[in-house]
Design a protein around this motif. Structure first.
Motif, PDB file in Angstrom:
ATOM      1  N   ARG A   1     -39.858  48.078 134.403  1.00 36.05           N
ATOM      2  CA  ARG A   1     -39.540  46.801 135.055  1.00 36.05           C
ATOM      3  C   ARG A   1     -38.984  47.008 136.456  1.00 36.05           C
TER       4      ARG A   1
ATOM      5  N   ASP B   1     -35.387  41.411 124.486  1.00 34.98           N
ATOM      6  CA  ASP B   1     -35.712  41.040 125.873  1.00 34.98           C
ATOM      7  C   ASP B   1     -34.447  40.524 126.549  1.00 34.98           C
ATOM      8  N   GLU B   2     -34.599  39.879 127.708  1.00 35.83           N
ATOM      9  CA  GLU B   2     -33.398  39.469 128.472  1.00 35.83           C
ATOM     10  C   GLU B   2     -32.519  38.475 127.719  1.00 35.83           C
TER      11      GLU B   2
END
Ligand code: ADP
Ligand code: ASP
Ligand code: MG
Length: 416
Positions: free
Chosen positions: A32, A237-238
């Protein structure tokens, strides 16, 4: 490049397969676009084993050698994680505390950070390294000796690096998927929290919830680190896990947010100490000097004894069970010199249960509800302490689980 700190606890690096699993999570963040600082704990069980080696060798051990031994567990996982990342084609290297260097005080076994210079690691990132794998829990003193930060200290290493490097976030990967209303291993109905305020997390941690080391929460609060707890065993995930943040960021407002407990507590009572100015200092001074962590304190009303003009009282306090002998020794040594008591009663079968919530600041009656719920289960309260956002009680250890379950139900913590 933005920097991310990712910390993996003992169960998350317990064997080579789990290290590989953790390394894949690191790879995802490198993909990322982050430069990643990975903080690792020792493989689970390893630190306990090393502590056992020290205690089996020397009863009154030299704390500097204790640190030299127990810090070594993290060296192994740091090297293995760097190797695994290299195998995946990611430029990575390991860092032991002294190599960074992570400068700490010389309080062996409970050292605090003095500074974490960024130069060495930044130089490596500038050379093209994508990951710095840092051994958690350890540092180096001004005398050049290896130090450790206290049990659970890798959390604090992670937050300190996030603060020092201005990381976008500090992700604490562990064996639960977030911070719960209480330990999910004790209460199956415990509920995962989306967010929890720094102040509440600080209380829960210091009252026994070991999911984060207390000091790590203190540092995150002071340096405004975005701190998140999430699972290393699930896809994340976030939005995963629990965010520890300022209370302004939290919409949900329950009076009580969580229940914490501490199993290994003891209670000591000094019977019939003279009730006069200075008596508390005469008791707690020597205890402090002996390094005893006194927690709750109650002093009884004073009474007269037949044939004596002086007033007397009883003084009760709680402390960790493994400090009872040290406390007894300190008190007995003070008998006669400024302190006198008729008897010293010790109860080593107690536990502390606490409810925590910032909502308590503005709501009355929480203590009454707590005490009524415990009374309904016939659980006797031995000592009580309160602060603005918490109420703690000392009870018989055999009722600890029941008390935690009962309070979780009483304050509807399984429901949003
Ligand atoms: P690590 O090895 O990853 O540092 P720890 O064992 O130190 O993990 O901390 C995680 C454990 O904390 C969980 O397995 C859980 O049993 C315990 N725990 C205690 N209270 C809580 C809570 N309120 N929320 C989540 N976990 C908790
Ligand atoms: N390995 C150390 C301990 O077990 C530090 C940590 O895991 O955070 O306490
Ligand atoms: Mg831990």
């Amino acid at each position: 490049m933005p920097i991310l700190v990712m910390k993996f606890g003992g169960t998350s690096v317990a064997n080579l397969a789990r290290i590989e699993n953790a390394a894949r999570k690191v790879q995802a963040e490198v993909d990322r676009g982050y430069d990643v600082i990975v903080i690792v704990s020792a493989m689970s069980g390893e630190t306990n084993k090393l502590v056992g080696f020290v205690e089996g060798t020397s009863k009154l051990y030299d704390a500097r050698e204790y640190d030299a031994v127990v810090a070594s567990g993290e060296n192994v996982t740091a090297g293995l994680m760097a190797l695994r990342l290299q195998e995946m084609g990611i430029p990575a290297r390991s860092w032991q505390g002294w190599q960074v260097p992570i400068n700490t005080t010389s309080a062996h076994g409970a050292a605090r950070f003095v500074s974490i210079p960024r130069e060495n690691i930044e130089a490596k990132f500038a050379e093209g390294f994508k990951v710095a794998v840092v051994a958690g829990f350890q540092g180096v003193s001004a005398e050049g000796r290896i130090t450790t930060l206290g049990r659970g200290g890798s959390d604090t290493t992670a937050v300190a690096f996030a603060a020092a490097f201005g990381a976008e976030r500090c992700d604490i990967y562990t064996d639960v998927d977030g911070v719960y209303t209480t330990d999910p291993r004790i209460v199956s109905k415990a509920r995962k929290l989306e967010k929890i305020a720094f102040e509440e997390m600080l209380e829960l941690a210091s009252l026994g919830a070991k999911v984060l080391q207390t000091r790590s929460v203190e540092l995150a609060m002071r340096y405004k680190v975005r701190l998140r707890v999430l699972s290393s065993f699930e896809d994340t995930d976030e939005t995963s896990g629990t965010l520890v943040c300022d209370e302004e960021e939290i919409m949900e407002s329950k009076v009580v947010s969580g229940v914490a407990f501490s199993r290994d507590e003891a209670k000591m009572t000094l019977v019939r100490v003279e009730d006069r100015p200075g008596v508390a200092a005469a008791i707690f001074g020597p205890l402090a000097e002996a390094g005893v962590n006194v927690d709750m304190i109650v002093q009884n009303i004073s009474e007269k004894v037949a044939g004596d003009t002086k007033l007397y009282t009883d003084m009760t306090f709680s402390l960790p069970v493994n400090q009872v002998e040290r406390a007894r020794h300190a008190l007995e040594a003070s008998q006669g010199s400024g302190l006198s008591y008729a008897e010293l009663i010790t109860d080593t079968e107690t536990a502390k249960v606490s409810v925590v919530g910032i909502g308590m600041r503005s709501q009355v009656g929480v203590a009454a509800r707590m005490f009524a719920a415990l009374a309904a289960e016939n659980i006797n309260i031995k000592v009580i302490t309160t602060s603005e956002i918490k109420i703690s009680v000392l009870i018989d250890r055999k009722y600890m689980e029941l008390a935690v379950q009962t309070l979780h139900d009483t304050f509807d913590l399984d429901r949003v």
